[in-house]
Design a protein around this motif. Structure first.
Motif, short mmCIF file in Angstrom:
data_model
loop_
_atom_site.label_atom_id
_atom_site.label_comp_id
_atom_site.label_asym_id
_atom_site.label_seq_id
_atom_site.Cartn_x
_atom_site.Cartn_y
_atom_site.Cartn_z
N PHE A 122 36.67 40.71 35.76
CA PHE A 122 35.23 41.13 36.20
C PHE A 122 34.40 41.17 35.15
CE2 PHE A 122 32.44 44.81 36.76
CZ PHE A 122 31.76 44.09 38.10
N LEU A 123 34.73 41.79 34.00
CA LEU A 123 33.78 41.77 32.90
C LEU A 123 33.78 40.56 31.90
CD1 LEU A 123 35.06 45.36 31.47
CD2 LEU A 123 32.99 44.72 32.73
N LEU A 124 34.62 39.64 31.78
CA LEU A 124 34.55 38.51 30.98
C LEU A 124 34.31 37.23 31.59
CD1 LEU A 124 37.59 39.65 28.73
CD2 LEU A 124 35.11 40.08 28.27
N LEU A 125 34.80 37.15 32.77
CA LEU A 125 34.72 35.83 33.56
C LEU A 125 33.69 35.93 34.96
CD1 LEU A 125 38.53 34.59 33.37
CD2 LEU A 125 36.45 34.04 31.82
N TRP A 126 34.40 36.95 35.65
CA TRP A 126 33.43 36.51 37.01
C TRP A 126 33.48 38.08 37.75
CZ3 TRP A 126 35.81 35.85 42.31
CH2 TRP A 126 34.83 35.41 43.39
N ASP A 127 32.27 38.15 38.19
CA ASP A 127 31.95 39.51 38.64
C ASP A 127 32.24 39.84 40.32
OD1 ASP A 127 29.83 38.17 39.85
OD2 ASP A 127 28.23 39.48 39.27
N GLY A 128 33.01 38.71 40.85
CA GLY A 128 33.53 38.58 42.27
C GLY A 128 35.00 38.97 42.30
N ASP A 129 35.47 39.39 41.22
CA ASP A 129 36.93 39.74 41.21
C ASP A 129 37.38 40.76 41.89
OD1 ASP A 129 39.62 39.73 39.46
OD2 ASP A 129 39.15 41.84 39.87
N ILE A 130 38.59 40.72 42.64
CA ILE A 130 38.77 41.41 43.82
C ILE A 130 40.20 41.98 43.11
CG2 ILE A 130 40.36 40.03 44.92
CD1 ILE A 130 39.18 41.26 47.68
N LEU A 131 40.80 41.90 42.12
CA LEU A 131 42.17 42.48 41.56
C LEU A 131 41.95 43.86 41.34
CD1 LEU A 131 43.61 39.42 39.45
CD2 LEU A 131 44.07 40.07 41.81
N HIS A 132 40.97 44.19 40.62
CA HIS A 132 40.65 45.68 40.49
C HIS A 132 40.45 46.45 41.78
CE1 HIS A 132 36.40 44.31 40.81
NE2 HIS A 132 36.11 45.48 40.69
N ASP A 133 39.87 45.77 42.62
CA ASP A 133 39.88 46.40 44.03
C ASP A 133 41.20 46.79 44.76
OD1 ASP A 133 36.95 46.48 44.02
OD2 ASP A 133 36.76 44.61 44.92
N TYR A 134 42.16 45.90 44.51
CA TYR A 134 43.44 46.08 45.16
C TYR A 134 44.01 47.06 44.26
CZ TYR A 134 43.56 42.09 48.27
OH TYR A 134 43.16 41.28 49.54
N ALA A 135 43.92 47.23 42.98
CA ALA A 135 44.66 48.25 42.07
C ALA A 135 44.04 49.48 42.56
CB ALA A 135 44.27 47.80 40.63
N LEU A 136 42.99 49.51 42.85
CA LEU A 136 42.06 50.96 42.85
C LEU A 136 42.74 51.50 44.32
CD1 LEU A 136 38.77 50.78 41.37
CD2 LEU A 136 40.36 51.82 40.48
N LEU A 137 42.87 50.63 45.29
CA LEU A 137 42.98 51.10 46.68
C LEU A 137 44.82 51.20 46.80
CD1 LEU A 137 41.06 48.38 48.84
CD2 LEU A 137 40.79 50.75 48.52
N GLY A 138 45.43 50.56 45.81
CA GLY A 138 46.79 50.77 45.73
C GLY A 138 47.01 52.14 45.26
N PHE A 139 46.30 52.90 44.13
CA PHE A 139 46.39 54.26 43.87
C PHE A 139 45.98 55.09 45.19
CE2 PHE A 139 45.84 52.47 39.62
CZ PHE A 139 46.71 53.03 39.03
#
Length: 200
Positions: A122-139
């Motif tokens: 998200f910070l270095l390549l592309w602001d449309g990343d969804i992996l961090h969304d999956y991780a947060l929802l996993g918590f």
């Protein structure tokens, strides 16, 4: 007494699932979901962002294909992939319990690594990343892992009602033109974030 050395049994661990234990239906559905997400995002990733619609799809064939993709695939395969993400948590938890292994520490580590990868993307390549969304929802999912079916249904209804409420507000605004501009901009930002092409 026996002269044989005593052996201490190692605690059961949770690791990659052996091939013979994999659930083929889940793997097939996951592949179908990723293929569908690729189909939806393929055209948008190959073109400049914010291009007018008449320049994106200049002829009738392209416009027809785009409408078919939007109708049959837009958000459908992402929803399927998200369902499989939650199902994967349940399967891993049940298998860990069957083996007497500790599930929570390993899964938290996995989510943490996924969150770090997503944030870096998200910070270095592309602001449309969804992996961090999956991780947060996993918590968030971990909070509900021991809840009753009734509790799960109540909270699922609450979460599903939130976008319905936002859509109702935006529809009301478009009809009556009566809404705080700042609130409208905030709602629009949320929906635009959700509609952006998303890698998984």
């Amino acid at each position: 007494m026996s002269a044989l050395p005593h052996t201490v049994a190692s605690p059961p661990v949770v690791g990659p699932v052996p091939g013979q234990e994999r659930i083929e239906v889940i793997d097939i559905l996951r592949g179908v979901a990723i293929l569908g997400i690729l189909i939806v995002n393929m055209g948008l990733f190959s073109l400049p962002e914010d291009l007018p619609a008449h320049q994106l799809w200049p002829n009738m064939v392209d416009r027809t294909a785009e409408k078919l993709i939007l109708f049959f695939a837009q958000e459908k395969f992402k929803a399927l992939f998200s369902f499989l993400f939650g199902l994967g948590l349940a399967v891993q938890m049940m298998r860990a319990e069957a083996r007497g292994a500790r599930f929570l520490p390993l899964y938290v580590r996995r989510l943490s690594v996924l969150l770090l990868i997503g944030l870096a993307h998200f910070l270095l390549l592309w602001d449309g990343d969804i992996l961090h969304d999956y991780a947060l929802l996993g918590f968030v999912l971990l909070v509900f892992r021991r809840r009753s079916l009734k509790t799960l249904l109540v909270w699922a209804s609450i979460f599903l009602s939130i976008p319905v409420l936002f859509y109702g507000l935006t529809t009301y605004c478009s009809i009556t033109r009566q809404m705080n501009p700042q609130l409208m901009n905030w709602i629009s930002f949320i929906f635009q974030r959700g509609k952006r092409p998303s890698r998984v």
